[in-house]
Design a protein around this motif. Sequence first.
Motif, PDB file in Angstrom:
ATOM      1  N   LEU A  63       3.696   0.447 -11.987  1.00 49.38           N
ATOM      2  CA  LEU A  63       4.323   1.473 -11.157  1.00 49.38           C
ATOM      3  C   LEU A  63       4.265   2.876 -11.776  1.00 49.38           C
ATOM      4  O   LEU A  63       4.078   3.858 -11.048  1.00 49.38           O
ATOM      5  CB  LEU A  63       5.772   1.099 -10.855  1.00 49.38           C
ATOM      6  CG  LEU A  63       6.017   0.272  -9.586  1.00 49.38           C
ATOM      7  CD1 LEU A  63       7.503   0.005  -9.418  1.00 49.38           C
ATOM      8  CD2 LEU A  63       5.466   0.973  -8.358  1.00 49.38           C
ATOM      9  N   PRO A  64       4.439   3.027 -13.110  1.00 52.85           N
ATOM     10  CA  PRO A  64       4.348   4.381 -13.668  1.00 52.85           C
ATOM     11  C   PRO A  64       3.030   5.075 -13.349  1.00 52.85           C
ATOM     12  O   PRO A  64       3.015   6.266 -13.016  1.00 52.85           O
ATOM     13  CB  PRO A  64       4.514   4.142 -15.177  1.00 52.85           C
ATOM     14  CG  PRO A  64       5.318   2.894 -15.276  1.00 52.85           C
ATOM     15  CD  PRO A  64       4.841   2.042 -14.140  1.00 52.85           C
ATOM     16  N   LEU A  65       1.915   4.331 -13.428  1.00 52.26           N
ATOM     17  CA  LEU A  65       0.623   4.921 -13.091  1.00 52.26           C
ATOM     18  C   LEU A  65       0.471   5.053 -11.579  1.00 52.26           C
ATOM     19  O   LEU A  65      -0.013   6.088 -11.083  1.00 52.26           O
ATOM     20  CB  LEU A  65      -0.513   4.061 -13.646  1.00 52.26           C
ATOM     21  CG  LEU A  65      -1.938   4.543 -13.317  1.00 52.26           C
ATOM     22  CD1 LEU A  65      -2.175   5.935 -13.886  1.00 52.26           C
ATOM     23  CD2 LEU A  65      -2.982   3.566 -13.843  1.00 52.26           C
ATOM     24  N   ALA A  66       0.894   4.044 -10.833  1.00 50.27           N
ATOM     25  CA  ALA A  66       0.762   4.090  -9.376  1.00 50.27           C
ATOM     26  C   ALA A  66       1.521   5.276  -8.797  1.00 50.27           C
ATOM     27  O   ALA A  66       1.019   5.979  -7.907  1.00 50.27           O
ATOM     28  CB  ALA A  66       1.270   2.778  -8.771  1.00 50.27           C
ATOM     29  N   ASP A  67       2.719   5.524  -9.287  1.00 52.33           N
ATOM     30  CA  ASP A  67       3.517   6.644  -8.775  1.00 52.33           C
ATOM     31  C   ASP A  67       2.816   7.976  -9.010  1.00 52.33           C
ATOM     32  O   ASP A  67       2.837   8.868  -8.156  1.00 52.33           O
ATOM     33  CB  ASP A  67       4.894   6.657  -9.440  1.00 52.33           C
ATOM     34  CG  ASP A  67       5.811   5.564  -8.916  1.00 52.33           C
ATOM     35  OD1 ASP A  67       5.554   5.044  -7.806  1.00 52.33           O
ATOM     36  OD2 ASP A  67       6.785   5.215  -9.615  1.00 52.33           O
ATOM     37  N   ARG A  68       2.197   8.115 -10.169  1.00 57.09           N
ATOM     38  CA  ARG A  68       1.487   9.367 -10.457  1.00 57.09           C
ATOM     39  C   ARG A  68       0.255   9.535  -9.568  1.00 57.09           C
ATOM     40  O   ARG A  68      -0.062  10.643  -9.145  1.00 57.09           O
ATOM     41  CB  ARG A  68       1.101   9.419 -11.936  1.00 57.09           C
ATOM     42  CG  ARG A  68       2.280   9.768 -12.835  1.00 57.09           C
ATOM     43  CD  ARG A  68       2.010   9.448 -14.297  1.00 57.09           C
ATOM     44  NE  ARG A  68       3.094   9.900 -15.148  1.00 57.09           N
ATOM     45  CZ  ARG A  68       4.253   9.263 -15.278  1.00 57.09           C
ATOM     46  NH1 ARG A  68       4.472   8.135 -14.611  1.00 57.09           N
ATOM     47  NH2 ARG A  68       5.198   9.735 -16.073  1.00 57.09           N
ATOM     48  N   MET A  69      -0.418   8.443  -9.288  1.00 61.25           N
ATOM     49  CA  MET A  69      -1.583   8.528  -8.413  1.00 61.25           C
ATOM     50  C   MET A  69      -1.161   8.856  -6.980  1.00 61.25           C
ATOM     51  O   MET A  69      -1.834   9.634  -6.290  1.00 61.25           O
ATOM     52  CB  MET A  69      -2.386   7.222  -8.475  1.00 61.25           C
ATOM     53  CG  MET A  69      -3.041   6.986  -9.841  1.00 61.25           C
ATOM     54  SD  MET A  69      -4.240   5.625  -9.907  1.00 61.25           S
ATOM     55  CE  MET A  69      -3.167   4.199  -9.670  1.00 61.25           C
ATOM     56  N   VAL A  70      -0.064   8.281  -6.533  1.00 59.12           N
ATOM     57  CA  VAL A  70       0.456   8.601  -5.201  1.00 59.12           C
ATOM     58  C   VAL A  70       0.834  10.080  -5.138  1.00 59.12           C
ATOM     59  O   VAL A  70       0.514  10.780  -4.160  1.00 59.12           O
ATOM     60  CB  VAL A  70       1.663   7.703  -4.856  1.00 59.12           C
ATOM     61  CG1 VAL A  70       2.378   8.218  -3.611  1.00 59.12           C
ATOM     62  CG2 VAL A  70       1.210   6.262  -4.647  1.00 59.12           C
ATOM     63  N   ASP A  71       1.519  10.574  -6.155  1.00 57.81           N
ATOM     64  CA  ASP A  71       1.910  11.985  -6.185  1.00 57.81           C
ATOM     65  C   ASP A  71       0.692  12.906  -6.168  1.00 57.81           C
ATOM     66  O   ASP A  71       0.779  14.043  -5.695  1.00 57.81           O
ATOM     67  CB  ASP A  71       2.753  12.270  -7.431  1.00 57.81           C
ATOM     68  CG  ASP A  71       4.132  11.638  -7.365  1.00 57.81           C
ATOM     69  OD1 ASP A  71       4.554  11.260  -6.252  1.00 57.81           O
ATOM     70  OD2 ASP A  71       4.784  11.501  -8.418  1.00 57.81           O
ATOM     71  N   ALA A  72      -0.435  12.407  -6.705  1.00 53.97           N
ATOM     72  CA  ALA A  72      -1.660  13.216  -6.744  1.00 53.97           C
ATOM     73  C   ALA A  72      -2.454  13.119  -5.445  1.00 53.97           C
ATOM     74  O   ALA A  72      -3.535  13.705  -5.336  1.00 53.97           O
ATOM     75  CB  ALA A  72      -2.526  12.792  -7.923  1.00 53.97           C
ATOM     76  N   ILE A 125       0.867  -1.172   0.000  1.00 56.63           N
ATOM     77  CA  ILE A 125       0.000   0.000   0.000  1.00 56.63           C
ATOM     78  C   ILE A 125       0.902   1.218   0.000  1.00 56.63           C
ATOM     79  O   ILE A 125       1.695   1.428   0.921  1.00 56.63           O
ATOM     80  CB  ILE A 125      -0.941   0.011   1.217  1.00 56.63           C
ATOM     81  CG1 ILE A 125      -1.866  -1.206   1.176  1.00 56.63           C
ATOM     82  CG2 ILE A 125      -1.763   1.292   1.244  1.00 56.63           C
ATOM     83  CD1 ILE A 125      -2.804  -1.312   2.377  1.00 56.63           C
ATOM     84  N   MET A 126       0.791   2.009  -1.056  1.00 56.25           N
ATOM     85  CA  MET A 126       1.654   3.160  -1.266  1.00 56.25           C
ATOM     86  C   MET A 126       0.886   4.454  -1.008  1.00 56.25           C
ATOM     87  O   MET A 126      -0.311   4.528  -1.264  1.00 56.25           O
ATOM     88  CB  MET A 126       2.175   3.158  -2.713  1.00 56.25           C
ATOM     89  CG  MET A 126       2.851   1.876  -3.138  1.00 56.25           C
ATOM     90  SD  MET A 126       3.067   1.746  -4.952  1.00 56.25           S
ATOM     91  CE  MET A 126       3.983   3.251  -5.303  1.00 56.25           C
ATOM     92  N   GLY A 127       1.583   5.466  -0.525  1.00 61.24           N
ATOM     93  CA  GLY A 127       0.985   6.773  -0.386  1.00 61.24           C
ATOM     94  C   GLY A 127       0.161   6.946   0.874  1.00 61.24           C
ATOM     95  O   GLY A 127       0.106   6.071   1.738  1.00 61.24           O
ATOM     96  N   LYS A 128      -0.489   8.093   0.949  1.00 62.43           N
ATOM     97  CA  LYS A 128      -1.320   8.439   2.106  1.00 62.43           C
ATOM     98  C   LYS A 128      -2.627   9.047   1.616  1.00 62.43           C
ATOM     99  O   LYS A 128      -2.772   9.373   0.447  1.00 62.43           O
ATOM    100  CB  LYS A 128      -0.575   9.430   3.003  1.00 62.43           C
ATOM    101  CG  LYS A 128       0.731   8.913   3.572  1.00 62.43           C
ATOM    102  CD  LYS A 128       1.418   9.976   4.393  1.00 62.43           C
ATOM    103  CE  LYS A 128       2.743   9.476   4.960  1.00 62.43           C
ATOM    104  NZ  LYS A 128       3.440  10.513   5.768  1.00 62.43           N
ATOM    105  N   GLY A 129      -3.558   9.205   2.545  1.00 66.81           N
ATOM    106  CA  GLY A 129      -4.817   9.840   2.192  1.00 66.81           C
ATOM    107  C   GLY A 129      -6.008   8.955   2.461  1.00 66.81           C
ATOM    108  O   GLY A 129      -5.877   7.754   2.711  1.00 66.81           O
ATOM    109  N   SER A 130      -7.169   9.563   2.383  1.00 67.48           N
ATOM    110  CA  SER A 130      -8.419   8.849   2.677  1.00 67.48           C
ATOM    111  C   SER A 130      -9.103   8.317   1.429  1.00 67.48           C
ATOM    112  O   SER A 130     -10.155   7.695   1.512  1.00 67.48           O
ATOM    113  CB  SER A 130      -9.382   9.784   3.419  1.00 67.48           C
ATOM    114  OG  SER A 130      -9.683  10.918   2.607  1.00 67.48           O
TER     115      SER A 130
END
Length: 267
Positions: A114-123, A92-97
Amino acid sequence: MGRHALGLGVLAMLLTACGGTAGSGSGELAASPAVPAPTSSTVPTVTSSAVATPATTPAPRPTGVNIDGCVTEKNGTFFTYKRGGTTTQGVIMGKGSVGVVVSYERRGSVCDWLPLADRMVDAGYRVLLADRNNSAEPEEDTVAMATRLRKAGVAKVFLVGGSVGGQASVLAAGELPFPVAGVISISGVAEPGDAATLKAPFLQVDGDQDDIAPADLVQAVYDAATESADRQLVMLPSREHASALFTGDQAPKVFRAVLTFLDKHRD
């Protein structure tokens, strides 16, 4: 005029026309230095060392806990899950609700997404990626992962899938005990009947030359999703399938379409 003088006159005219002179300062014809014909001894030999490019050292494969050699504990919080006698790993990557469960194509891996996952985490999204559990139907995995994400404190869950993962996301949306915030199918291979009862917002992304997810099938699924709160179809000029769209010419449009849809329905 003698024949010899006439010959010299013609030669002088030719040299003048070519930008040369008829003779040297002494009045004699200038002799051009002889240029030796190239031989094997005079032609430089280009060796492989002369054009060698610096060797690229591949990144070392992680030796500690990792998923497919590309995801480590630096990416997020690891977990294991067991279904059908098989134990696999996830992160589970990133933070938020607001979170996203990613399901992928049969021959895909977490590394491909990962390319899409990283962008979603950054968002600002929390993203769950997990190894495929081949002992279970894909939608069963998706349901289990969405439930896990909710228990981790995520209030809203999106389902994002590629190819058969897109179909799994559509099916899982109807099986979960809570409503999902939205479903995104990238080169999904769902059947029209799978989407007929889908009530969540629905985004389909596909390449118009994709042989695995033909454009007419994707259009039929979109047409069948009449119960969806907000259905969208993005058809791109591409033959790439699922995660291959993240590295092709259409990658910026794919990322923008996904993130725009998520942002629209996150609140």
